[in-house]
Design a protein around this motif. Structure first.
Motif, PDB file in Angstrom:
ATOM      1  N   ARG C 198      38.945 -51.928 -41.524  1.00 13.75           N
ATOM      2  CA  ARG C 198      40.187 -52.089 -40.356  1.00 13.75           C
ATOM      3  C   ARG C 198      40.180 -54.135 -40.251  1.00 13.75           C
ATOM      4  NH1 ARG C 198      37.864 -50.910 -33.633  1.00 13.75           N
ATOM      5  NH2 ARG C 198      37.636 -53.312 -35.175  1.00 13.75           N
ATOM      6  N   ALA C 199      41.571 -53.627 -40.172  1.00 10.27           N
ATOM      7  CA  ALA C 199      42.516 -55.335 -40.236  1.00 10.27           C
ATOM      8  C   ALA C 199      41.283 -56.275 -39.672  1.00 10.27           C
ATOM      9  CB  ALA C 199      43.994 -55.010 -39.443  1.00 10.27           C
ATOM     10  N   ASP C 200      40.988 -56.561 -38.364  1.00  5.50           N
ATOM     11  CA  ASP C 200      40.490 -56.974 -38.114  1.00  5.50           C
ATOM     12  C   ASP C 200      39.320 -57.888 -38.752  1.00  5.50           C
ATOM     13  OD1 ASP C 200      38.158 -55.939 -35.385  1.00  5.50           O
ATOM     14  OD2 ASP C 200      39.267 -54.877 -37.479  1.00  5.50           O
ATOM     15  N   ALA C 201      38.722 -56.573 -39.570  1.00  4.94           N
ATOM     16  CA  ALA C 201      37.862 -57.343 -39.916  1.00  4.94           C
ATOM     17  C   ALA C 201      38.201 -58.291 -41.671  1.00  4.94           C
ATOM     18  CB  ALA C 201      37.260 -56.570 -40.585  1.00  4.94           C
ATOM     19  N   VAL C 202      39.301 -57.855 -41.849  1.00  6.26           N
ATOM     20  CA  VAL C 202      39.881 -58.910 -42.833  1.00  6.26           C
ATOM     21  C   VAL C 202      40.739 -60.178 -42.260  1.00  6.26           C
ATOM     22  CG1 VAL C 202      42.078 -58.901 -45.003  1.00  6.26           C
ATOM     23  CG2 VAL C 202      40.032 -56.640 -44.144  1.00  6.26           C
ATOM     24  N   ALA C 203      40.959 -59.620 -41.434  1.00  8.46           N
ATOM     25  CA  ALA C 203      41.561 -61.210 -40.843  1.00  8.46           C
ATOM     26  C   ALA C 203      40.753 -61.820 -40.297  1.00  8.46           C
ATOM     27  CB  ALA C 203      42.619 -60.938 -39.779  1.00  8.46           C
TER      28      ALA C 203
END
Lengths: 97, 364, 288
Positions: C198-203
């Motif tokens: 998910r985007a938060d894991a990447v960010a």
């Protein structure tokens, strides 16, 4: 007295070689000389502790262990001790000389 | 400049890395790793301007090599313990020897298996003692076993059953059938006990100028083992590199040769190299030595008494040594094949080679 | 003709070269949100190669090369090129990484603290982490937990999550299609599909977490919870680490510190719901 009649001495690791960390009921050992890690169960750490004071033959080690840990002297102890010492030798932690 | 050439330049002249951009560093690290030279490189360039993103990789390589040396020297110690009751002090070879003796090229030297040299007439008892102490055969196949015993200069490879580390037991420094036949007995006879005395130079010849003593704190010595004599240690490096044939890992071996000889040259004002050249005839290694010296001279910098220009054959060796692209991939398959064939050719007389290849093919 | 891509995942910067365009195109699409290598320096190299020139075109099979390789590894068909790339990346880290203690575990984070789920393939650690990561947990990684040698913190390493067989359907229905990789059938491990974190894991991939709970999950074992003592945890963790031995004393010290400061529990569970519920319950109890 011939060489064969002299008792064989067991040598433990020199001071500073082992890093011992108790994790109940075991002792984790980092051996700086080899980079290996061993996880030891009684009486291995106790045997190593006896040898800290200097090389000793199996009779002396047995006597010391019995003294320190209140073990009753028993003919079976010698054989068990011999086995444990061989195992420590295979791990490279003690030498016979 | 290709990454391999950059690697050679960086080893030769560490200051040259100051001009490298990030892409060049990426490629350099990759090929250095492939050549088992990353930690050596990391030691050579220590103190040079290195980009902050790159430094952790080099630092990790230095630490890793140092830890790996601890394990490698321990293998030597365990071999010593196994052979001590037979009265045999194993002679350490290659990387383990450099590390155990605290030689100049020990820093960052990556070590694989343990290689030891023992007298040929003691081989059976050595084998028995090692098996007793927990080593076991890697190759079970009876053909491979008999091939090794009859023709190679070593026992079939052994691996320790709990420590999972290999040991190669040699009885001479080249296979028995090779065209060059070094005098193994003489080498064994002349081997030096460890630890080497304080001054590496004085060990070998008291009259030499004691310019720079060896640093005994560099590596803990493995007492009770031996290393080859002052010239033999270089002869073995040459034999291993040149006469073994395939040249896999050749660049690292060539660097060993260069750095070792250069250091000794420096410490003895050149006297060592002169005597070394004179000694090559003793083991029939004059031609391999000359080629090694020319290649080292060409890649890494001038050695005294060495003619500079490369022969045509030298250039083929050079091609093989540098046959890797900027992504670490082995290249120049035809040159590699030529050297693989050369490797077999050198190890075996032609008739044997045919029979060996036939048997191997049939077993596939 | 070759195709490349470079990307950073947590502290590791990769460069990947391929003899074929397809695996690189897929990597680019799935890792689109990921940063470039810091300072353009990549210290892990992966190569996807044909071993004969004509094998690029005829029955193409992908050999996995790189700084670190497994000798005699079997190649994969080109259709599984993404898997080859992921395996290659795994290998570089597993065999070559020395800057953290590597533990074969998945990890998720909440409030700056992390649960580690330690186990081999089939234990369910990847699936659990993936599902938790879709809820109110941040995914740190599904394959390797990277433990700092100096500070004992976990560094995120959010690779594509490798989902196998039954787990694919479970996760598929909870995430948008553009976060799923191609379905790879008939791999050596069965069917595989990759999930983009998910985007938060990447960010937040540079934001570490302190380990607060260790689980040894066993999917398919009878339901239950058993405390794992420090000694057992120590042995199991060292066995699950590919670089413990290479790290020497600092590795020993970091591992010792971990087992002494973080509680460990073995759980048996029969379904993802059970597993996730167990995680929540244990988190509330042991890491409040």
């Amino acid at each position: 007295m011939t060489d064969a009649a002299l008792p064989q001495l067991w040598h433990g690791p020199l001071p500073g070689r082992l890093r011992l960390e108790p994790v109940d009921p075991l002792v984790a050992v980092y051996d700086r000389a080899s980079g290996q890690t061993h996880v030891l169960l009684a009486p291995m750490p106790q045997i190593l502790a006896v040898l800290e004071a200097g090389p000793a033959d199996i009779a002396a080690i047995e006597a010391q262990l019995e003294r320190e840990h209140g073990l009753a002297p028993d003919p079976g102890n010698r054989a068990l001790l011999a086995e444990r010492l061989e195992e420590l030798k295979v791990l490279g932690l003690v030498e016979r000389g | 400049m290709s990454a391999m050439r950059t690697l050679v330049a960086a080893l030769r002249d560490p200051a040259s890395v100051a001009t490298l951009d990030r892409d060049a560093w990426t490629a350099l690290v990759s090929v250095a790793r492939a050549e088992a030279l990353l930690a050596t490189l990391a030691h050579r360039v220590e103190g040079q301007p290195v980009p902050p993103e790159v430094e952790p990789t080099l630092a990790a390589a230095r630490r890793d090599a140092a830890q790996a040396q601890v394990a490698a020297l321990w293998e030597a110690e365990m071999a010593r313990r196994a052979l001590a009751p037979l009265g045999i002090e194993p002679i350490l070879l290659k990387g383990t020897a450099y590390a155990a003796a605290g030689l100049p090229n020990a820093a960052g030297r990556q070590i694989g298996d343990l290689d030891i040299l023992v007298p040929r007439d003691r081989l059976d008892s050595v084998e028995a003692a090692l098996l007793e102490a927990g080593w076991e055969w890697v190759k079970d196949d009876p053909y491979d076993q008999s091939y090794y015993r009859r023709w190679m200069h070593e026992l079939p490879p052994l691996i320790h059953k709990t420590r999972d580390r290999m040991i190669d037991v040699h009885h001479t420094i080249l296979p028995l059938t090779a065209r060059v036949r070094p005098d193994a007995a003489a080498m064994i006879n002349d081997a030096h006990a460890l630890p080497l005395p304080q001054s590496f130079v004085n060990l070998y010849e008291p009259e030499d100028y004691p310019e720079v003593p060896a640093d005994p704190s560099v590596v803990p010595p493995v007492a009770g083992c031996r290393v080859l004599g002052r010239f033999d240690i270089v002869h073995h490096c040459v034999a291993h590199l040149m006469a073994d044939g395939e040249l896999d890992g050749g660049l690292r071996n060539l660097w060993d040769f260069h750095y070792l000889v250069r250091e000794m040259e420096r410490r003895t004002n050149g006297k060592y190299v002169k005597d070394l050249l004179g000694d090559t005839g003793r083991h029939g290694l004059h031609h391999p030595f000359a080629r090694t010296a020319r290649l080292a001279h060409h890649l890494f910098g001038p050695l005294m008494y060495v003619r500079e220009s490369l022969t045509l054959a030298d250039r083929l060796f050079l091609r093989r040594l540098l046959a890797r692209d900027d992504w670490g991939k082995p290249t120049r398959p035809l040159t590699r094949l030529a050297f693989t064939i050369r490797g077999h050719w050198m190890r075996m007389p032609p008739l044997m080679l045919a029979r060996h290849l036939w048997t191997k093919w049939r077993k596939r | 003709m070759s195709h490349n891509h470079a990307l950073r995942i947590g502290p590791v910067s990769f460069r990947i070269r391929s003899d074929w365009a397809a695996p690189i195109d897929t990597l680019r699409r799935l890792y689109a949100g990921y940063p470039r290598p810091a300072g353009a320096f990549a210290d892990a190299t992966v190569r996807l190669e044909a071993n004969r020139f004509w094998r690029r075109f005829i029955r193409p099979s992908v050999h996995i090369g790189g700084d670190w390789t497994i000798p005699d590894a079997l190649p994969l068909p080109l259709a599984q090129g993404l898997l080859a790339a992921e395996m290659g990346m795994n290998l570089q880290v597993a065999l070559g990484w020395r800057r953290h203690l590597l533990i074969h575990a998945s990890a998720v984070e909440r409030d700056g603290r992390a649960v580690m789920m330690i186990g081999a393939s089939g234990s369910g650690k990847s699936t659990l982490a993936a599902l938790l990561g879709e809820g109110n947990w941040r995914l740190l990684g599904d394959e390797f937990a990277l433990l700092g040698l100096d500070d004992g913190m976990l560094a995120p390493f959010p690779r594509l999550v490798s989902l196998k067989n039954a787990a694919i359907a479970e996760v598929e229905r909870r995430v948008p299609a553009d976060r799923m990789g191609p379905l790879l059938k008939g791999t050596p491990k069965g069917d595989i599909r990759h999930l983009v974190p998910r985007a938060d894991a990447v960010a937040r991939m540079e934001e570490g977490a302190r380990p607060a709970l260790m689980l040894f999950p066993e999917f398919g074992a009878p339901a239950g919870v058993r405390g794992v003592g420090a000694a057992e945890a120590f042995v199991r963790l060292t066995e699950s680490s590919t670089n413990y031995v290479a790290l020497g004393e600092p590795g020993f010290a970091a591992m010792m510190n971990l087992v002494r400061s973080v509680p460990a529990v073995a759980i048996g569970y029969g379904s993802s719901e059970e597993g996730m519920a167990a995680v929540e319950a244990l988190w509330a109890e042991l890491a409040p």
